[in-house]
Design a protein around this motif. Structure first.
Motif, PDB file in Angstrom:
ATOM      1  N   LYS A 133      95.220  21.264  51.841  1.00 21.06           N
ATOM      2  CA  LYS A 133      95.556  19.982  52.453  1.00 21.06           C
ATOM      3  C   LYS A 133      94.272  19.193  52.714  1.00 21.06           C
ATOM      4  N   TYR A 134      93.155  19.913  52.877  1.00 21.84           N
ATOM      5  CA  TYR A 134      91.874  19.297  53.199  1.00 21.84           C
ATOM      6  C   TYR A 134      90.856  19.628  52.104  1.00 21.84           C
ATOM      7  N   PRO A 135      89.843  18.786  51.934  1.00 25.34           N
ATOM      8  CA  PRO A 135      88.834  19.025  50.890  1.00 25.34           C
ATOM      9  C   PRO A 135      87.795  20.059  51.331  1.00 25.34           C
ATOM     10  N   VAL A 136      88.237  21.274  51.493  1.00 28.38           N
ATOM     11  CA  VAL A 136      87.349  22.360  51.891  1.00 28.38           C
ATOM     12  C   VAL A 136      87.432  23.442  50.815  1.00 28.38           C
ATOM     13  N   LYS A 137      86.298  24.073  50.551  1.00 27.91           N
ATOM     14  CA  LYS A 137      86.301  25.126  49.547  1.00 27.91           C
ATOM     15  C   LYS A 137      85.580  26.349  50.092  1.00 27.91           C
ATOM     16  N   ALA A 138      85.862  27.465  49.474  1.00 30.05           N
ATOM     17  CA  ALA A 138      85.171  28.695  49.830  1.00 30.05           C
ATOM     18  C   ALA A 138      83.999  28.872  48.872  1.00 30.05           C
ATOM     19  N   ASP A 139      82.808  29.038  49.429  1.00 33.21           N
ATOM     20  CA  ASP A 139      81.633  29.266  48.603  1.00 33.21           C
ATOM     21  C   ASP A 139      81.657  30.670  48.007  1.00 33.21           C
ATOM     22  N   PHE A 140      82.164  31.616  48.793  1.00 31.92           N
ATOM     23  CA  PHE A 140      82.279  33.001  48.344  1.00 31.92           C
ATOM     24  C   PHE A 140      83.733  33.411  48.502  1.00 31.92           C
ATOM     25  N   LYS A 141      84.332  33.913  47.450  1.00 30.56           N
ATOM     26  CA  LYS A 141      85.737  34.320  47.536  1.00 30.56           C
ATOM     27  C   LYS A 141      85.968  35.590  46.734  1.00 30.56           C
ATOM     28  N   GLY A 142      86.869  36.406  47.257  1.00 34.19           N
ATOM     29  CA  GLY A 142      87.203  37.639  46.572  1.00 34.19           C
ATOM     30  C   GLY A 142      88.098  37.385  45.370  1.00 34.19           C
ATOM     31  N   ILE A 143      89.141  36.577  45.577  1.00 35.10           N
ATOM     32  CA  ILE A 143      90.101  36.278  44.522  1.00 35.10           C
ATOM     33  C   ILE A 143      90.708  34.907  44.782  1.00 35.10           C
ATOM     34  N   SER A 144      91.010  34.174  43.718  1.00 38.86           N
ATOM     35  CA  SER A 144      91.704  32.885  43.821  1.00 38.86           C
ATOM     36  C   SER A 144      93.086  33.039  43.215  1.00 38.86           C
ATOM     37  N   LEU A 145      94.084  32.480  43.890  1.00 36.76           N
ATOM     38  CA  LEU A 145      95.461  32.567  43.414  1.00 36.76           C
ATOM     39  C   LEU A 145      96.141  31.206  43.476  1.00 36.76           C
ATOM     40  N   SER A 146      96.933  30.929  42.470  1.00 40.01           N
ATOM     41  CA  SER A 146      97.823  29.770  42.523  1.00 40.01           C
ATOM     42  C   SER A 146      99.200  30.322  42.855  1.00 40.01           C
ATOM     43  N   THR A 147      99.683  29.968  44.032  1.00 39.80           N
ATOM     44  CA  THR A 147     100.979  30.468  44.495  1.00 39.80           C
ATOM     45  C   THR A 147     101.874  29.280  44.795  1.00 39.80           C
ATOM     46  N   SER A 148     103.149  29.555  44.986  1.00 37.72           N
ATOM     47  CA  SER A 148     104.046  28.476  45.392  1.00 37.72           C
ATOM     48  C   SER A 148     103.860  28.228  46.887  1.00 37.72           C
ATOM     49  N   LEU A 149     104.256  27.076  47.342  1.00 33.69           N
ATOM     50  CA  LEU A 149     104.113  26.742  48.765  1.00 33.69           C
ATOM     51  C   LEU A 149     105.004  27.618  49.641  1.00 33.69           C
ATOM     52  N   HIS A 150     106.025  28.238  49.055  1.00 39.18           N
ATOM     53  CA  HIS A 150     106.966  29.064  49.825  1.00 39.18           C
ATOM     54  C   HIS A 150     106.487  30.501  49.962  1.00 39.18           C
ATOM     55  N   GLU A 151     105.471  30.871  49.205  1.00 41.73           N
ATOM     56  CA  GLU A 151     104.950  32.233  49.279  1.00 41.73           C
ATOM     57  C   GLU A 151     103.884  32.323  50.363  1.00 41.73           C
ATOM     58  N   HIS A 152     103.763  33.501  50.927  1.00 41.60           N
ATOM     59  CA  HIS A 152     102.791  33.719  51.992  1.00 41.60           C
ATOM     60  C   HIS A 152     101.937  34.941  51.656  1.00 41.60           C
ATOM     61  N   ILE A 153     100.650  34.850  51.914  1.00 43.16           N
ATOM     62  CA  ILE A 153      99.735  35.958  51.666  1.00 43.16           C
ATOM     63  C   ILE A 153      99.408  36.631  52.993  1.00 43.16           C
ATOM     64  N   HIS A 154      99.566  37.945  53.021  1.00 44.15           N
ATOM     65  CA  HIS A 154      99.220  38.751  54.189  1.00 44.15           C
ATOM     66  C   HIS A 154      98.050  39.634  53.818  1.00 44.15           C
ATOM     67  N   VAL A 155      97.099  39.773  54.743  1.00 45.84           N
ATOM     68  CA  VAL A 155      95.974  40.663  54.535  1.00 45.84           C
ATOM     69  C   VAL A 155      95.946  41.652  55.687  1.00 45.84           C
ATOM     70  N   ASN A 156      95.917  42.929  55.337  1.00 39.50           N
ATOM     71  CA  ASN A 156      95.812  44.003  56.310  1.00 39.50           C
ATOM     72  C   ASN A 156      94.481  44.683  56.040  1.00 39.50           C
ATOM     73  N   LEU A 157      93.568  44.643  56.992  1.00 46.00           N
ATOM     74  CA  LEU A 157      92.237  45.220  56.804  1.00 46.00           C
ATOM     75  C   LEU A 157      92.061  46.545  57.544  1.00 46.00           C
ATOM     76  N   THR A 158      93.176  47.209  57.846  1.00 43.54           N
ATOM     77  CA  THR A 158      93.108  48.496  58.524  1.00 43.54           C
ATOM     78  C   THR A 158      92.315  49.478  57.674  1.00 43.54           C
ATOM     79  N   THR A 159      91.388  50.184  58.308  1.00 45.70           N
ATOM     80  CA  THR A 159      90.540  51.129  57.596  1.00 45.70           C
ATOM     81  C   THR A 159      91.383  52.149  56.834  1.00 45.70           C
ATOM     82  N   GLY A 160      91.067  52.307  55.569  1.00 43.95           N
ATOM     83  CA  GLY A 160      91.759  53.277  54.734  1.00 43.95           C
ATOM     84  C   GLY A 160      93.076  52.800  54.162  1.00 43.95           C
TER      85      GLY A 160
END
Length: 167
Positions: A133-160
Motif C-alpha cells: 500500500k506504501y512505497p516501502v521496500k525490503a533491502d534484505f529479504k529471505g523470499i518474495s511472494l506474489s499472493t492474493s489479497l485474501h491469503e495470509h502469511i504466518h511465520v512461526n520462529l519457535t526454535t526447532g
C-alpha cells in the motif's frame, strides 16, 4: 470451510535465509563497528535476535538489539523503542520484521527512526509479499511472494520448529 496450510519455508530454509540476510547486513556494514538491529515487536524482534547471534559469529561488528513497539492496528500511536534515540543517532540501523505485507508497519517504523540523523538505514524481512500500500521496500529479504489479497502469511520462529506458511 477448511483452511489449508501451505508451507512456504521449512525450518532449515528459514535458518538458511536468516544466515544469508546476516551476511548481507554484514556486507553493507563492513566498515562499521556497530549496527542497530531494530526488530518490530514479537516476530521481528525474534528475527533480529537470531540475526544478532549470527552477526556476532561472522563479524567483528557489534550488533545492538532494539525492540520497536508499534500498535499495528493504530500505527499513528506513538512508537516506543527499547533504546533511546541518542543511542542510535548517527549509527547504521536495520529495521527488521518477519513479513512485509502492505508496508504499513514498516513505513511507520521507518518514519520513527528518521527523526534523528542516521548514518545508514536499511530494512530486512523474512517474507516479502508483493502487495504494498506504501512505497516501502525490503533491502534484505529471505523470499518474495506474489499472493492474493485474501491469503495470509504466518511465520512461526519457535526454535526447532520454525516455518512460514500461507493460509
Amino acid at each position: 470451510m477448511t483452511t489449508e496450510k501451505n508451507i512456504i519455508l521449512n525450518h532449515q530454509e528459514i535458518t538458511n535465509k536468516i544466515r544469508r540476510i546476516a551476511y548481507q547486513i554484514y556486507e553493507s556494514n563492513v566498515n562499521e563497528t556497530e549496527v542497530i538491529l531494530a526488530g518490530i515487536d514479537q516476530n521481528g524482534y525474534q528475527l533480529a535476535n537470531e540475526l544478532k547471534t549470527i552477526l556476532e559469529n561472522i563479524s567483528d561488528i557489534k550488533p545492538v538489539l532494539c525492540r520497536v513497539i508499534i500498535d499495528k492496528k493504530n500505527p499513528l500511536n506513538p512508537i516506543e523503542t527499547s533504546i533511546k534515540s541518542e543511542d542510535y543517532k548517527n549509527k547504521s540501523i536495520v529495521l527488521i520484521d518477519d513479513v512485509l505485507n502492505s508496508g504499513t508497519t514498516l513505513i511507520y517504523g521507518v518514519k520513527h527512526f528518521l527523526d534523528v540523523p542516521l548514518k545508514q538505514f536499511k530494512t530486512a524481512v523474512l517474507v516479502n509479499r508483493n502487495h504494498k500500500k506504501y512505497p516501502v521496500k525490503a533491502d534484505f529479504k529471505g523470499i518474495s511472494l506474489s499472493t492474493s489479497l485474501h491469503e495470509h502469511i504466518h511465520v512461526n520462529l519457535t526454535t526447532g520448529k520454525a516455518e512460514a506458511y500461507l493460509e
